[in-house]
Structures are given as structure tokens and as C-alpha cells.
Design an enzyme around this catalytic site. Structure first.
Site, PDB file in Angstrom:
ATOM      1  N   PRO A  11      -3.841   0.630  18.672  1.00  0.00           N
ATOM      2  CA  PRO A  11      -3.581   0.122  17.320  1.00  0.00           C
ATOM      3  C   PRO A  11      -3.677   1.177  16.202  1.00  0.00           C
ATOM      4  CG  PRO A  11      -5.711  -0.660  18.118  1.00  0.00           C
ATOM      5  CD  PRO A  11      -5.059   0.040  19.256  1.00  0.00           C
TER       6      PRO A  11
ATOM      7  N   HIS B 209       0.861  -1.182   0.000  1.00  0.00           N
ATOM      8  CA  HIS B 209       0.000   0.000   0.000  1.00  0.00           C
ATOM      9  C   HIS B 209       0.899   1.234   0.000  1.00  0.00           C
ATOM     10  CE1 HIS B 209      -4.113  -1.733   1.404  1.00  0.00           C
ATOM     11  NE2 HIS B 209      -3.454  -2.608   0.678  1.00  0.00           N
TER      12      HIS B 209
ATOM     13  N   TYR C 247       4.354   6.462   9.845  1.00  0.00           N
ATOM     14  CA  TYR C 247       3.515   5.291   9.539  1.00  0.00           C
ATOM     15  C   TYR C 247       4.324   4.218   8.809  1.00  0.00           C
ATOM     16  CZ  TYR C 247      -0.865   2.820   8.537  1.00  0.00           C
ATOM     17  OH  TYR C 247      -1.877   1.891   8.493  1.00  0.00           O
TER      18      TYR C 247
ATOM     19  N   LYS D  73       1.568   0.181  15.007  1.00  0.00           N
ATOM     20  CA  LYS D  73       2.980   0.117  15.369  1.00  0.00           C
ATOM     21  C   LYS D  73       3.395  -1.108  16.197  1.00  0.00           C
ATOM     22  CE  LYS D  73       5.033   3.553  13.510  1.00  0.00           C
ATOM     23  NZ  LYS D  73       4.689   2.912  12.224  1.00  0.00           N
TER      24      LYS D  73
ATOM     25  N   TYR E 103      -8.828   5.716   7.395  1.00  0.00           N
ATOM     26  CA  TYR E 103      -8.951   6.123   8.798  1.00  0.00           C
ATOM     27  C   TYR E 103      -9.965   7.253   8.824  1.00  0.00           C
ATOM     28  CZ  TYR E 103      -4.727   3.452   9.966  1.00  0.00           C
ATOM     29  OH  TYR E 103      -3.811   2.450  10.161  1.00  0.00           O
TER      30      TYR E 103
HETATM   31  P1  FAD Z   1       2.700 -11.344  21.390  1.00  0.00           P
HETATM   32  O1  FAD Z   1       2.323 -11.405  19.972  1.00  0.00           O
HETATM   33  O2  FAD Z   1       1.657 -11.054  22.403  1.00  0.00           O
HETATM   34  O3  FAD Z   1       3.376 -12.743  21.734  1.00  0.00           O
HETATM   35  C1  FAD Z   1       3.663 -13.135  23.058  1.00  0.00           C
HETATM   36  C2  FAD Z   1       3.660 -14.659  23.142  1.00  0.00           C
HETATM   37  O4  FAD Z   1       4.032 -15.022  24.472  1.00  0.00           O
HETATM   38  C3  FAD Z   1       2.275 -15.247  22.882  1.00  0.00           C
HETATM   39  O5  FAD Z   1       2.369 -16.288  21.931  1.00  0.00           O
HETATM   40  C4  FAD Z   1       1.842 -15.747  24.258  1.00  0.00           C
HETATM   41  O6  FAD Z   1       1.042 -16.914  24.183  1.00  0.00           O
HETATM   42  C5  FAD Z   1       3.167 -16.060  24.917  1.00  0.00           C
HETATM   43  N1  FAD Z   1       3.121 -16.019  26.385  1.00  0.00           N
HETATM   44  C6  FAD Z   1       2.351 -15.228  27.185  1.00  0.00           C
HETATM   45  N2  FAD Z   1       2.599 -15.487  28.476  1.00  0.00           N
HETATM   46  C7  FAD Z   1       3.541 -16.457  28.502  1.00  0.00           C
HETATM   47  C8  FAD Z   1       4.211 -17.143  29.559  1.00  0.00           C
HETATM   48  N3  FAD Z   1       3.954 -16.888  30.849  1.00  0.00           N
HETATM   49  N4  FAD Z   1       5.122 -18.085  29.230  1.00  0.00           N
HETATM   50  C9  FAD Z   1       5.402 -18.349  27.925  1.00  0.00           C
HETATM   51  N5  FAD Z   1       4.797 -17.734  26.887  1.00  0.00           N
HETATM   52  C10 FAD Z   1       3.877 -16.812  27.178  1.00  0.00           C
HETATM   53  N6  FAD Z   1       0.539  -4.100  15.443  1.00  0.00           N
HETATM   54  C11 FAD Z   1       1.000  -3.614  14.250  1.00  0.00           C
HETATM   55  O7  FAD Z   1       2.218  -3.413  14.127  1.00  0.00           O
HETATM   56  N7  FAD Z   1       0.175  -3.348  13.181  1.00  0.00           N
HETATM   57  C12 FAD Z   1      -1.158  -3.555  13.285  1.00  0.00           C
HETATM   58  O8  FAD Z   1      -1.872  -3.348  12.295  1.00  0.00           O
HETATM   59  C13 FAD Z   1      -1.685  -4.036  14.525  1.00  0.00           C
HETATM   60  N8  FAD Z   1      -2.994  -4.297  14.671  1.00  0.00           N
HETATM   61  C14 FAD Z   1      -3.437  -4.907  15.797  1.00  0.00           C
HETATM   62  C15 FAD Z   1      -4.762  -5.246  15.858  1.00  0.00           C
HETATM   63  C16 FAD Z   1      -5.237  -5.896  16.987  1.00  0.00           C
HETATM   64  C17 FAD Z   1      -6.675  -6.292  17.013  1.00  0.00           C
HETATM   65  C18 FAD Z   1      -4.360  -6.221  18.079  1.00  0.00           C
HETATM   66  C19 FAD Z   1      -4.869  -6.940  19.307  1.00  0.00           C
HETATM   67  C20 FAD Z   1      -3.028  -5.879  18.011  1.00  0.00           C
HETATM   68  C21 FAD Z   1      -2.550  -5.225  16.886  1.00  0.00           C
HETATM   69  N9  FAD Z   1      -1.220  -4.900  16.767  1.00  0.00           N
HETATM   70  C22 FAD Z   1      -0.771  -4.331  15.605  1.00  0.00           C
HETATM   71  C23 FAD Z   1      -0.275  -5.198  17.864  1.00  0.00           C
HETATM   72  C24 FAD Z   1       0.516  -6.494  17.637  1.00  0.00           C
HETATM   73  O9  FAD Z   1      -0.386  -7.558  17.414  1.00  0.00           O
HETATM   74  C25 FAD Z   1       1.414  -6.776  18.862  1.00  0.00           C
HETATM   75  O10 FAD Z   1       2.142  -5.607  19.140  1.00  0.00           O
HETATM   76  C26 FAD Z   1       2.382  -7.943  18.612  1.00  0.00           C
HETATM   77  O11 FAD Z   1       1.703  -9.160  18.645  1.00  0.00           O
HETATM   78  C27 FAD Z   1       3.514  -7.970  19.648  1.00  0.00           C
HETATM   79  O12 FAD Z   1       4.314  -9.108  19.464  1.00  0.00           O
HETATM   80  P2  FAD Z   1       5.033  -9.781  20.692  1.00  0.00           P
HETATM   81  O13 FAD Z   1       5.809 -10.932  20.141  1.00  0.00           O
HETATM   82  O14 FAD Z   1       5.759  -8.765  21.480  1.00  0.00           O
HETATM   83  O15 FAD Z   1       3.862 -10.286  21.654  1.00  0.00           O
HETATM   84  C1  PHB Z   2      -5.655  -4.223  10.827  1.00  0.00           C
HETATM   85  O1  PHB Z   2      -5.781  -4.473   9.615  1.00  0.00           O
HETATM   86  O2  PHB Z   2      -5.944  -5.057  11.705  1.00  0.00           O
HETATM   87  C2  PHB Z   2      -5.182  -2.893  11.251  1.00  0.00           C
HETATM   88  C3  PHB Z   2      -4.768  -1.983  10.291  1.00  0.00           C
HETATM   89  C4  PHB Z   2      -4.331  -0.730  10.690  1.00  0.00           C
HETATM   90  C5  PHB Z   2      -4.317  -0.397  12.031  1.00  0.00           C
HETATM   91  C6  PHB Z   2      -4.715  -1.312  12.993  1.00  0.00           C
HETATM   92  C7  PHB Z   2      -5.144  -2.569  12.607  1.00  0.00           C
HETATM   93  O3  PHB Z   2      -3.918   0.854  12.409  1.00  0.00           O
END
Ligand code: FAD
Ligand code: PHB
Length: 391
Positions: free
Chosen positions: A292, A72, A384, A296, A201
Site C-alpha cells: 500500500p 491534496h 503518485y 496504487k 510518509y
Molecule cells: P476488491 O476490492 O478486493 O473487490 C473484490 C470483490 O470480489 C469483493 O467485494 C469480494 O467480496 C468479491 N469476491 C471475492 N471472491 C469472490 C467470489 N468467489 N465470487 C464473487 N465475488 C467474490 N489502494 C489505493 O489505490 N490507495 C490506497 O490508499 C490504498 N490503501 C489500502 C489500504 C489498505 C488497508 C488495503 C487493504 C488496501 C489498500 N489499497 C489501496 C488497495 C485497494 O483497496 C485494492 O487494490 C482495491 O480494493 C482493488 O479493487 P478490486 O475491485 O480489484 O478488488
Molecule cells: C490510507 O489512507 O489508507 C492510505 C493512504 C496512503 C497510502 C496507503 C493507505 O499509501
């Protein structure tokens, strides 16, 4: 059991860290509470920064993102019933990719397992011990109930916002910075064609809405709601009416279809500082959460891990702890820039339930300034699509 780097959590942060370490010949073990299937099915992020895709490509796990994801070159900011395009490609020469987080996770898990990586899924009772000694331990029980003590040189806490790692840091040794927003996002997945070529947005007096996409036949839509909203209480008709009302104007409307997944997401900003305690290093959502709106979260996790992997490589190659010592300062500089950007996008686009008509008019003025000025649009485009990672 022994390993060099014990990694808690097989999310984007933990899996990518183990991949980067393996590239440098550093062995690691990942301890994860969920099953592989649960990880690969959880719907979360959708937007990958330019640099995130470049990192995946560079380390051999970007083929599917490049082939099946969609580039995009801009987004639309919609307000006052009209769309205003922010042209990333023209403003900053970079783009973002729409490729779902769970697909990134499938690619990372497949690559790590094919390379013989040790990932323990479905672990219980995960606890960290002796993290201020030079032999920290991850204690856990395996899926079959076997108790394991994993002795490490270093522990990487990559266990997300509900994990245990950051709570291992005593209260007196860490500062928690919190902000909770007085609204959430009602998110749906729908079977329908895309309504627009790029993400929208939308600011409206009824509140924010986001039009995103997953595949040519599945769309991801969100609208601002009460944080305690009961998603099950909404009929499909009511959801569509609310979404349509928030994006209406200049003849635009959303392509509708069956809603097959729904849920309410809370909105908060959080940072834990420092991101290190003894030999425990936090990365990704374990150390910080962003609302979200700026897309980021996943991208910040990738940036943390790039900095941490380089610091660990330097430590094992030279014995110097200099880069490990500066990890928290270096990583948190980017975290705070992203916190500001995510807070700014959120505040500019959402309706504050306690706000006034003045606040809505002020937001419209701000949106005019951003979209009507090259300087304003360029800041949004830079942030972004993602700043370069600093080491
Ligand atoms: P997580 O993905 O949370 O992974 C952590 C892992 O640790 C999980 O698998 C969990 O099961 C495991 N865990 C937890 N506790 C324990 C424990 N005690 N022992 C062992 N393992 C454990 N970010 C973007 O950049 N762009 C987006 O468009 C965006 N959209 C989003 C939309 C939604 C609906 C949501 C909820 C989030 C969004 N995010 C977005 C945020 C993004 O999903 C998170 O920032 C990302 O998953 C972070 O990765 P992580 O590996 O730090 O943590
Ligand atoms: C998504 O597609 O889930 C999404 C896209 C942009 C955002 C947050 C979530 O800022």
C-alpha cells in the site's frame, strides 16, 4: 440466465466496469459473495489519483468525492527528524484526493442500482466453467439457495486477491510473480483532528509510519510492524508512543484521540500474467497486488477497467477482437510500472529487519536525493498522482 458480460466481484473494479459497459449499452450481471452492507463498511484505500477522480466525475459518480473528499497538492517525506514536502501541484500540475474506498463503493452501488443494474449480493459456491469456449458460465447459488447458471459472452474476473477467477486459469497457462515483505502495517482509525494538512510518509530507525486522514474528525495512521503482530496485544498508550517516536523531530507531534479500529495488513507484491485466459479477463486485485505504500491498488483497478471496457466496446461495436487481444499486454505495462513504484517507495521507507546500519544510511541518502532534486521529486510526483491511462 444470460448476459453479455458476467462480472465476478462488486469491488471497485467490478462495479466501475458494469457502469462503463452500461454507458456503451452493454449489459452485465455482477455476482458477489458479500452483502452490500459488508462491502460498504470495509475500510481500505484512501488515496484516489487525479485520473481516478476524473473518471468518477466523467461517469456521474464523482459528486460526493469532489464535495466531501479533500484535494491534496503534495505529501511530506519525513526523515532524520525533518519534513520535506513533495509539491505535486508545482512539479506536475496534478493532485490526489483523499476519499475513502468504501465511500466510492457506496456511490457506485447506489448509481448502478438506481440505473436498474443486476447485482447479486451474498452468492455462494461461485465457479467459472467453459471459459475457453464462446459461452463461458458463472455458476453460483443465490442468497436464498437457488442454483443459477449465468451464460455469458465474456467473464470479467474482478474478485480481488482472494477470489476464484485467477485459479480458473490452469497453472501451465499462467505465471505468478510474487514478493512477500518481511513486515506488515499496523493500521488504526482514531477520533482526532488532523495532525498535518497532507499525508506524511515517515522513515525512522524504528521503522516506517504513515499519517493519513479520513475526515476532519477521523484519522488513519499506520506503522510498520512484524507481519505476525497481534494487534489486540497492544495498549492504546503503546500504539501512540510508537507512532509519536516514529514521526518525532522539529517539534512535530500527532494529535491523539481514542483508537476505535485496528488491524495488521500483510505486505506483498503479486502479478498474474497473462491477465486473460480464453474469454476470462482479470482486472484489479484479481490479477495483481501492490504493497500500500504507493497508494496504487484501487487506482490500478480503475485503470485496468478503463482499458477492458474500451476493448469490450470495440468488440461489440465492430466484431474485432484486436483490443481484447492486446488487453493483457496494455494493462500489465501499467501494472509493472506501479509494481516498481510501490516496491521503490516501500524499500526506501521501511526498515528491513535483516538489514544493517549501512542500509539505513543508504535509505537516508536516497531520501536526500529524491527530496533535494527536482528530477527525483518529479518522478515521485508523476507516479503518485498517476500516469495517463494508455489504451
Ligand atoms: P476488491 O476490492 O478486493 O473487490 C473484490 C470483490 O470480489 C469483493 O467485494 C469480494 O467480496 C468479491 N469476491 C471475492 N471472491 C469472490 C467470489 N468467489 N465470487 C464473487 N465475488 C467474490 N489502494 C489505493 O489505490 N490507495 C490506497 O490508499 C490504498 N490503501 C489500502 C489500504 C489498505 C488497508 C488495503 C487493504 C488496501 C489498500 N489499497 C489501496 C488497495 C485497494 O483497496 C485494492 O487494490 C482495491 O480494493 C482493488 O479493487 P478490486 O475491485 O480489484 O478488488
Ligand atoms: C490510507 O489512507 O489508507 C492510505 C493512504 C496512503 C497510502 C496507503 C493507505 O499509501
Amino acid at each position: 440466465m444470460r448476459t453479455r458480460v458476467g462480472i465476478v466481484g462488486a469491488g471497485p473494479a467490478g462495479l466501475l466496469l458494469s457502469l462503463l459497459l452500461a454507458e456503451h449499452g452493454i449489459d452485465s450481471v455482477i455476482v458477489e459473495t458479500r452483502s452490500r452492507a459488508a462491502i460498504e463498511e470495509t475500510i481500505r484505500a484512501g488515496v484516489l489519483e487525479h485520473g481516478t477522480v476524473e473518471t468518477l466525475r466523467q461517469y456521474g459518480v464523482g459528486d460526493r468525492a469532489l464535495a466531501e473528499g479533500a484535494r491534496h497538492d503534495g505529501i511530506e517525506l519525513r526523515f532524520g527528524g525533518q519534513g520535506h514536502r513533495i509539491d505535486f501541484a508545482n512539479l506536475v500540475g496534478r493532485s490526489v484526493w483523499l476519499y475513502p474506498q468504501h465511500e466510492v463503493l457506496k456511490d457506485l452501488i447506489a448509481a448502478r442500482l438506481a440505473a436498474g443494474a443486476d447485482i447479486r449480493f451474498e452468492c455462494g459456491d461461485v465457479a467459472l466453467r467453459d471459459v475457453t469456449s464462446d459461452r463461458p458460465v458463472i455458476a453460483f447459488t443465490e442468497a436464498d439457495g437457488t442454483a443459477v447458471e449465468l451464460e455469458c459472452d465474456v467473464v470479467a474476473g474482478c474478485d480481488g486477491s482472494a477470489g476464484i477467477s485467477r485459479h480458473t486459469i490452469p497453472d501451465a497457462a499462467r505465471t505468478d510473480y510474487f514478493r512477500t515483505y518481511p513486515f506488515g502495517w499496523f493500521g488504526v482509525l482514531v477520533e482526532a483532528p488532523p495532525s498535518a494538512p497532507e499525508l506524511i510518509y515517515a522513515h525512522s530507525e524504528r521503522g516506517f509510519a504513515l499519517v493519513s486522514t479520513r475526515t476532519p474528525t477521523v484519522q488513519r495512521l499506520y506503522f510498520q510492524c512484524d507481519p505476525d503482530e497481534d494487534a489486540a496485544a497492544w495498549s492504546d498508550d503503546r500504539i501512540w508512543a510508537e507512532l509519536q517516536a516514529r514521526v518525532a523531530g522539529d517539534g512535530f507531534s500527532l494529535a491523539e484521540g481514542p483508537i476505535f479500529q485496528r488491524g495488521v495488513i500483510p505486505m506483498r507484491s503479486y502479478v498474474c500474467e497473462p491477465m486473460r485466459y480464453g474469454r476470462l479477463f482479470l482486472a484489479g486485485d484479481a490479477a495483481h497486488t501492490v504493497p500500500p505504500t504507493g497508494a496504487k491498488g484501487l487506482n490500478l483497478a480503475v485503470a485496468d477497467v478503463l482499458v477492458l471496457a474500451r476493448a469490450l466496446d470495440s468488440y461489440y461495436a465492430t466484431g474485432s477482437t484486436a483490443l481484447l487481444d492486446s488487453y493483457s499486454d496494455v494493462a500489465s505495462r501499467r501494472v509493472w510500472r506501479a509494481q516498481h513504484f510501490s516496491w521503490w517507495m516501500t524499500s526506501m521507507l521501511h526498515t528491513d529487519p535483516a538489514g544493517s546500519a549501512f542500509d539505513v544510511r543508504r535509505q537516508l541518502g536516497e531520501l536526500e536525493s529524491v527530496t533535494g532534486s527536482t528530477a527525483g521529486s518529479t518522478y515521485l510526483a508523476e507516479a503518485y498522482t498517476g500516469w495517463p491511462v494508455e489504451f
